[in-house]
Motif scaffolding. Structure first.
Motif, mmCIF file in Angstrom:
data_model
loop_
_atom_site.group_PDB
_atom_site.id
_atom_site.type_symbol
_atom_site.label_atom_id
_atom_site.label_comp_id
_atom_site.label_asym_id
_atom_site.label_seq_id
_atom_site.Cartn_x
_atom_site.Cartn_y
_atom_site.Cartn_z
ATOM 1 N N ALA A 101 0.838 -1.208 0.000
ATOM 2 C CA ALA A 101 0.000 0.000 0.000
ATOM 3 C C ALA A 101 0.873 1.258 0.000
ATOM 4 C CB ALA A 101 -0.941 -0.018 1.200
ATOM 5 N N THR A 102 2.035 1.173 0.648
ATOM 6 C CA THR A 102 2.972 2.306 0.641
ATOM 7 C C THR A 102 3.520 2.522 -0.767
ATOM 8 O OG1 THR A 102 3.614 1.790 2.908
ATOM 9 C CG2 THR A 102 5.100 3.213 1.666
ATOM 10 N N ALA A 103 3.932 1.416 -1.396
ATOM 11 C CA ALA A 103 4.480 1.514 -2.756
ATOM 12 C C ALA A 103 3.446 2.089 -3.718
ATOM 13 C CB ALA A 103 4.946 0.139 -3.228
ATOM 14 N N ARG A 104 2.192 1.708 -3.525
ATOM 15 C CA ARG A 104 1.114 2.198 -4.376
ATOM 16 C C ARG A 104 0.960 3.711 -4.251
ATOM 17 N NH1 ARG A 104 -3.122 -1.607 -2.658
ATOM 18 N NH2 ARG A 104 -2.505 -3.295 -4.023
ATOM 19 N N ALA A 105 0.961 4.207 -3.010
ATOM 20 C CA ALA A 105 0.821 5.652 -2.789
ATOM 21 C C ALA A 105 2.012 6.383 -3.418
ATOM 22 C CB ALA A 105 0.720 5.950 -1.298
ATOM 23 N N LEU A 106 3.219 5.866 -3.186
ATOM 24 C CA LEU A 106 4.403 6.505 -3.762
ATOM 25 C C LEU A 106 4.328 6.503 -5.285
ATOM 26 C CD1 LEU A 106 7.231 5.008 -1.492
ATOM 27 C CD2 LEU A 106 6.511 7.406 -1.564
ATOM 28 N N ALA A 107 3.872 5.395 -5.856
ATOM 29 C CA ALA A 107 3.787 5.295 -7.314
ATOM 30 C C ALA A 107 2.838 6.357 -7.865
ATOM 31 C CB ALA A 107 3.321 3.897 -7.723
ATOM 32 N N ILE A 108 1.703 6.531 -7.209
ATOM 33 C CA ILE A 108 0.733 7.517 -7.694
ATOM 34 C C ILE A 108 1.300 8.932 -7.554
ATOM 35 C CG2 ILE A 108 -1.573 8.494 -7.294
ATOM 36 C CD1 ILE A 108 -2.420 5.559 -6.564
ATOM 37 N N GLY A 109 2.004 9.175 -6.444
ATOM 38 C CA GLY A 109 2.657 10.474 -6.261
ATOM 39 C C GLY A 109 3.694 10.722 -7.343
ATOM 40 N N ILE A 110 4.511 9.718 -7.635
ATOM 41 C CA ILE A 110 5.598 9.879 -8.605
ATOM 42 C C ILE A 110 5.051 10.039 -10.023
ATOM 43 C CG2 ILE A 110 7.551 8.651 -9.678
ATOM 44 C CD1 ILE A 110 8.133 7.552 -6.778
ATOM 45 N N GLN A 111 3.925 9.374 -10.308
ATOM 46 C CA GLN A 111 3.327 9.509 -11.645
ATOM 47 C C GLN A 111 2.882 10.947 -11.934
ATOM 48 O OE1 GLN A 111 0.574 6.301 -11.271
ATOM 49 N NE2 GLN A 111 1.695 4.972 -12.686
ATOM 50 N N ARG A 112 2.648 11.718 -10.888
ATOM 51 C CA ARG A 112 2.231 13.121 -11.098
ATOM 52 C C ARG A 112 3.404 14.015 -11.472
ATOM 53 N NH1 ARG A 112 -0.631 16.291 -6.773
ATOM 54 N NH2 ARG A 112 -1.944 17.167 -8.373
ATOM 55 N N LEU A 113 4.624 13.498 -11.337
ATOM 56 C CA LEU A 113 5.786 14.355 -11.510
ATOM 57 C C LEU A 113 6.192 14.527 -12.969
ATOM 58 C CD1 LEU A 113 7.997 12.990 -8.588
ATOM 59 C CD2 LEU A 113 6.532 15.011 -8.599
ATOM 60 N N GLY A 114 5.511 13.870 -13.870
ATOM 61 C CA GLY A 114 5.909 13.940 -15.267
ATOM 62 C C GLY A 114 7.018 12.956 -15.550
ATOM 63 N N GLU A 115 7.919 13.322 -16.463
ATOM 64 C CA GLU A 115 8.926 12.357 -16.881
ATOM 65 C C GLU A 115 9.979 12.135 -15.801
ATOM 66 O OE1 GLU A 115 11.873 12.077 -20.597
ATOM 67 O OE2 GLU A 115 9.868 12.844 -21.043
ATOM 68 N N VAL A 116 10.183 10.880 -15.460
ATOM 69 C CA VAL A 116 11.188 10.520 -14.457
ATOM 70 C C VAL A 116 12.168 9.539 -15.090
ATOM 71 C CG1 VAL A 116 11.554 9.282 -12.277
ATOM 72 C CG2 VAL A 116 9.654 10.898 -12.489
ATOM 73 N N ASP A 117 13.476 9.802 -14.912
ATOM 74 C CA ASP A 117 14.493 8.917 -15.497
ATOM 75 C C ASP A 117 14.984 7.874 -14.516
ATOM 76 O OD1 ASP A 117 14.782 10.396 -18.030
ATOM 77 O OD2 ASP A 117 15.482 12.001 -16.702
ATOM 78 N N LEU A 118 15.050 8.271 -13.254
ATOM 79 C CA LEU A 118 15.696 7.392 -12.286
ATOM 80 C C LEU A 118 15.040 7.578 -10.924
ATOM 81 C CD1 LEU A 118 18.143 5.502 -11.798
ATOM 82 C CD2 LEU A 118 19.497 7.534 -11.284
ATOM 83 N N ILE A 119 14.722 6.472 -10.291
ATOM 84 C CA ILE A 119 14.181 6.521 -8.927
ATOM 85 C C ILE A 119 15.164 5.783 -8.030
ATOM 86 C CG2 ILE A 119 12.254 5.891 -7.410
ATOM 87 C CD1 ILE A 119 10.445 5.941 -9.905
ATOM 88 N N LEU A 120 15.635 6.464 -6.998
ATOM 89 C CA LEU A 120 16.614 5.858 -6.085
ATOM 90 C C LEU A 120 15.999 5.633 -4.709
ATOM 91 C CD1 LEU A 120 19.709 8.080 -6.978
ATOM 92 C CD2 LEU A 120 19.343 5.696 -7.646
ATOM 93 N N CYS A 121 16.306 4.478 -4.117
ATOM 94 C CA CYS A 121 15.845 4.155 -2.766
ATOM 95 C C CYS A 121 17.036 3.648 -1.969
ATOM 96 C CB CYS A 121 14.807 3.032 -2.782
ATOM 97 S SG CYS A 121 13.428 3.299 -3.888
ATOM 98 N N GLY A 122 16.906 3.699 -0.639
ATOM 99 C CA GLY A 122 17.867 2.991 0.191
ATOM 100 C C GLY A 122 17.529 1.501 0.146
ATOM 101 N N THR A 123 18.383 0.663 0.731
ATOM 102 C CA THR A 123 18.112 -0.779 0.674
ATOM 103 C C THR A 123 16.949 -1.175 1.568
ATOM 104 O OG1 THR A 123 19.856 -1.012 2.304
ATOM 105 C CG2 THR A 123 20.395 -1.598 0.027
ATOM 106 N N HIS A 124 16.756 -0.455 2.672
ATOM 107 C CA HIS A 124 15.698 -0.804 3.616
ATOM 108 C C HIS A 124 15.532 0.343 4.605
ATOM 109 C CE1 HIS A 124 19.392 -1.698 5.769
ATOM 110 N NE2 HIS A 124 18.722 -1.692 6.887
ATOM 111 N N SER A 125 14.391 0.358 5.309
ATOM 112 C CA SER A 125 14.243 1.318 6.394
ATOM 113 C C SER A 125 14.688 0.621 7.674
ATOM 114 C CB SER A 125 12.794 1.775 6.513
ATOM 115 O OG SER A 125 11.979 0.662 6.823
ATOM 116 N N MET A 126 15.276 1.368 8.583
ATOM 117 C CA MET A 126 15.814 0.747 9.793
ATOM 118 C C MET A 126 14.702 0.223 10.709
ATOM 119 S SD MET A 126 19.198 1.024 9.635
ATOM 120 C CE MET A 126 19.842 0.946 11.286
#
Lengths: 267, 335
Positions: A101-126
Motif C-alpha cells: 500500500a505504501t508503494a502504491r501511494a508513492l507510485a501515484i505520487g511519482i506519476q504526477r511528476l511527469g517524466e522521471v528517469d531514475l528513482i533511487l531508494c535505500g536498501t531498507h528502512s531501519m
C-alpha cells in the motif's frame, strides 16, 4: 543528458533508541513517545547518489516520502542537502499501510511528476527493515529494477552499468533508463548539509499531497489497501539470565573461569 | 491431490547449485503443508535444472522447473514474470523465500505482480485457527528485534514470506530419492529484458567474524576505560576475534566490518564476551544465538546481564587485566 531523479525517503525512529520502544500491555499498542525521529540512514546514500548524478549530468532531484506531518522534518533535511523539490504524501488515510500500500501511494505520487528517469531508494528502512517498497514501487510503475547496487555508472544514451551485491560476490548488470534502483551503503559517503543549505531549507516549500489531491481511491492505500495485518505484538523473552558475580577481582575471575569451564566455553 | 493451495519454496540456484539457505526452508514448508492439509513444492528457475535431484533428496516431493540457458544468472525482470505466471496458474497458498540478496528482491516483485501479502525476515511461522479456516502467522522482529510482531494476511492469496537465513535447520539428505517434475516452457521473447545480468563475479568474503569460535566484543565502556589493548590481548589469548559496537567504530578502534548488531554483523560463536556494553537490543540482536554469553559491565542493572549466561559487575580497568592474566595461565596449562 539531464536527469530527472526521484529519491524515496522515510522518517524512522532513531535506531539507537529502539530499545526504548515499549509495548503497552493494556492497549497492545506501541509507545514511542519521546523517541527522536531521523532520516532513515540508508536513504542518505540514495540522496547522495542523486546529488552526485545531478552534479555530473544536470537535471532535477525530487525527494518523496509518505508519512505523518512530522515527517516534514526530513523533507526539510532533503532540501538542506540540495534537492530541488520535497514532496510529502500525507493523509490519515495512509496510516497502517503495509509495503504494498505504501508503494502504491508513492507510485501515484511519482506519476504526477511527469517524466522521471531514475528513482533511487535505500536498501531498507531501519524500523520495518523489509526493503520491499523499492521493488514493489518498480513493479507498480512498470519500471525495471536493480536491487542492492553498490556501484553504478550512467553512459551515453542512458545505458546504466551496475554492480549488484549478492552473497560472496556481485552481478554485473546492464540496463537502460528509466530505472528504479536501491543503493547500498558502499556506493558513496553521504555529505553533510551546509550551514547555508540548512538556512535556505527553512524557506522552501514542502509540498504536501493528500489522497484527494492525488485522486487516490482510499481503498487502495493505508490499512484498507494492505494485504497484510498486524495481529499481535509481543516482547521478546530474554531468558538467559545467569549468575552475576561481584566483588574482589581476583576471586571473581577465578569463579568466572570455573563457570566458563563448566559451560564448556573454554577449550 | 490437486495442485491448488500448495506450499511453495523458491529453490534459489547459483551456477545450478541450490543455495543452502533454500534447503533450510524445506522442513518448515513440509510442516506447514501438513498443518494446512496441503503439500510442498519447490520452484526452480535456472539454466538447465540438472541438479534438481538434490531437492528430492532433501525431501521436496515436487519441483516446478523453468529452465533456459539465458536464465542461469538471476534475471530480475524475467524471473519475476515467470514466477508470477506460475502463481497465477497453480495458485499456491503460501510461498517462502530465503532472505538472500536475491530473495529479498524477487519476493516483493512477485508480491506486487500478484497482489500477494508479503512479510520480511520471518523468524517463525505457524498456523492459527481463524474464522474461515486456518491462517498462516508470520513472526517478524520489529524495531531491531526489541519486539516481535505477528503478521497475518487475512484475505489475499498467496501468503508470502521471506524467512531469515540460518533460523531453520537443513533436513537429512536421502540420496537417490526422487519426485515429480512439472516443466513449464520458457519463451524468452515474452519476458522483460530491460535489465540484464551479464556476469557473476565471485569474491572472497571476509567471514572471520562469522566463523570465529570466540568473539571478544567491546562497547562504549571499553573506550571510556581505555582498555582496548587488554581487550585485544584477551582475544589473542582465547584465539578469538575482536568486535565492537558503534562507539568503537566511531572512535576508530575497530573497523566497520567488525561491528555487531542490527546495522552490523550477526554472529553465533561458542563464546561471546561483551565488555562495557549496556546491552541495548539493537546490539544484542546480533549475538543472541551464541552458545555462551559472558559479560562484564560496571552497572549491575545493565540489560546485557539479562541475555548473559555469566556476568561480572565491575570496573573494566581492574577486572580485565586479571581476566587476561588468569586466562593466559589457564590456556598455557592446557597446552
Amino acid at each position: 543528458m539531464r536527469l530527472n531523479i526521484v529519491v524515496c525517503i522515510k522518517q524512522v525512529p532513531h535506531p539507537e533508541h529502539f530499545h526504548e520502544i515499549k509495548l503497552d500491555p493494556e492497549s497492545q499498542t506501541i509507545n514511542r513517545r519521546g523517541i527522536p525521529a531521523i532520516l532513515n540512514p540508508p536513504d542518505k546514500h540514495a540522496l547522495e547518489e542523486a546529488l552526485q548524478l545531478k552534479e555530473r549530468y544536470g537535471g532535477t532531484i525530487t525527494a518523496v516520502s509518505m508519512g505523518p506531518p512530522e515527517a516534514s522534518q526530513i523533507m526539510e533535511e532533503a532540501y538542506a542537502l540540495g534537492v530541488d523539490r520535497s514532496i510529502l504524501l500525507c493523509d490519515p488515510l495512509f496510516a497502517g499501510a503495509d509495503t504494498l500500500a505504501t508503494a502504491r501511494a508513492l507510485a501515484i505520487g511519482i506519476q504526477r511528476l511527469g517524466e522521471v528517469d531514475l528513482i533511487l531508494c535505500g536498501t531498507h528502512s531501519m524500523d520495518g527493515a523489509t526493503g520491499q517498497v523499492g521493488p514493489q514501487l518498480a513493479e507498480i510503475l512498470g519500471f525495471p529494477f536493480i536491487g542492492f547496487v553498490r556501484k553504478m555508472e550512467i553512459q551515453e544514451r542512458g545505458t546504466v552499468l551496475a554492480e549488484r551485491t549478492i552473497e560472496r560476490g556481485y552481478l554485473k548488470v546492464e540496463g537502460s533508463l528509466p530505472l528504479v534502483l536501491s543503493v547500498t551503503k558502499e556506493i558513496n559517503t553521504p555529505r553533510l548539509p551546509t550551514v547555508i543549505g540548512i538556512m535556505e531549507a527553512t524557506q522552501k516549500e514542502i509540498y504536501t499531497w493528500d489522497t484527494k489531491e492525488l485522486g487516490i481511491d482510499p481503498a487502495l492505500v493505508g490499512i484498507e489497501g494492505s494485504p497484510t495485518r498486524v495481529s499481535g505484538i509481543f516482547e521478546r523473552r530474554l531468558s538467559r539470565k545467569g549468575e552475576l558475580l561481584q566483588g574482589d577481582p581476583e576471586e571473581v575471575i577465578r569463579k568466572a573461569i570455573k563457570r566458563l569451564r563448566e559451560l564448556e566455553a573454554l577449550r | 491431490m490437486s495442485s491448488k493451495n500448495e506450499i511453495w519454496i523458491w529453490a534459489e540456484q547459483r551456477q545450478e547449485r541450490i543455495e543452502p539457505s533454500s534447503i533450510e526452508l524445506i522442513e518448515k514448508g513440509k510442516e506447514l503443508a501438513e498443518l494446512l492439509s496441503s503439500s510442498l513444492a519447490a520452484v526452480y528457475i535456472g539454466g538447465s535444472g540438472e541438479r534438481i535431484e538434490e531437492l528430492f533428496e532433501y525431501g521436496v516431493p515436487k519441483v516446478y522447473l523453468l529452465h533456459h540457458p539465458e536464465l542461469v544468472l538471476y534475471q530480475g525482470g524475467p524471473y519475476s514474470i515467470l514466477f508470477s505466471r506460475l502463481v497465477a496458474k497453480y495458485q499456491p497458498q503460501v510461498i517462502l523465500m530465503s532472505t538472500t540478496y536475491l530473495g529479498l528482491e524477487l519476493a516483493p516483485r512477485v508480491a506486487a505482480l500478484t497482489g500477494a501479502g508479503l512479510t520480511a525476515h520471518c523468524v517463525d511461522l505457524f498456523v492459527e485457527r481463524h474464522k474461515d479456516g486456518h491462517i498462516l502467522v508470520q513472526v517478524v522482529p520489529g524495531w531491531g528485534g526489541n519486539l516481535m510482531v505477528k503478521i497475518v494476511c487475512p484475505e489475499r492469496r498467496p501468503q508470502m514470506a521471506t524467512v531469515k537465513a540460518g533460523i531453520f535447520e537443513k533436513p537429512q539428505r536421502r540420496p537417490g530419492a526422487s519426485g515429480e517434475v512439472v516443466s513449464n516452457p520458457v519463451r524468452l521473447d515474452e519476458l522483460d529484458w530491460r535489465v540484464k545480468a551479464i556476469e557473476l563475479i565471485e569474491e572472497e568474503e571476509d567471514r572471520s567474524l562469522e566463523e570465529a569460535d570466540v568473539i571478544v566484543c567491546g562497547g562504549w565502556g571499553v573506550k571510556g576505560a581505555g582498555v582496548m589493548d587488554d581487550l585485544q590481548k584477551l582475544a589473542e589469548t582465547l584465539k578469538g576475534a575482536v568486535a565492537g559496537t558503534r562507539p568503537l567504530v566511531d572512535a576508530g578502534l575497530i573497523a566497520e566490518n567488525q561491528m555487531i548488531g542490527i546495522s552490523g554483523k550477526t554472529v553465533n560463536p561458542r563464546l561471546f564476551i561483551s565488555l562495557g556494553a549496556s546491552g541495548a537490543s539493537h546490539f544484542t540482536t546480533g549475538f543472541l544465538k551464541s552458545k555462551v554469553i559472558f559479560s562484564i559491565d560496571q552497572n549491575p542493572n545493565a540489560q546485557i546481564f539479562e541475555v548473559s549466561d555469566l556476568g561480572i559487575v565491575g570496573d573494566l580497568k581492574k577486572v580485565l587485566p586479571v581476566l587476561v592474566d588468569e586466562l593466559e595461565r589457564y590456556m598455557q596449562s592446557r597446552g
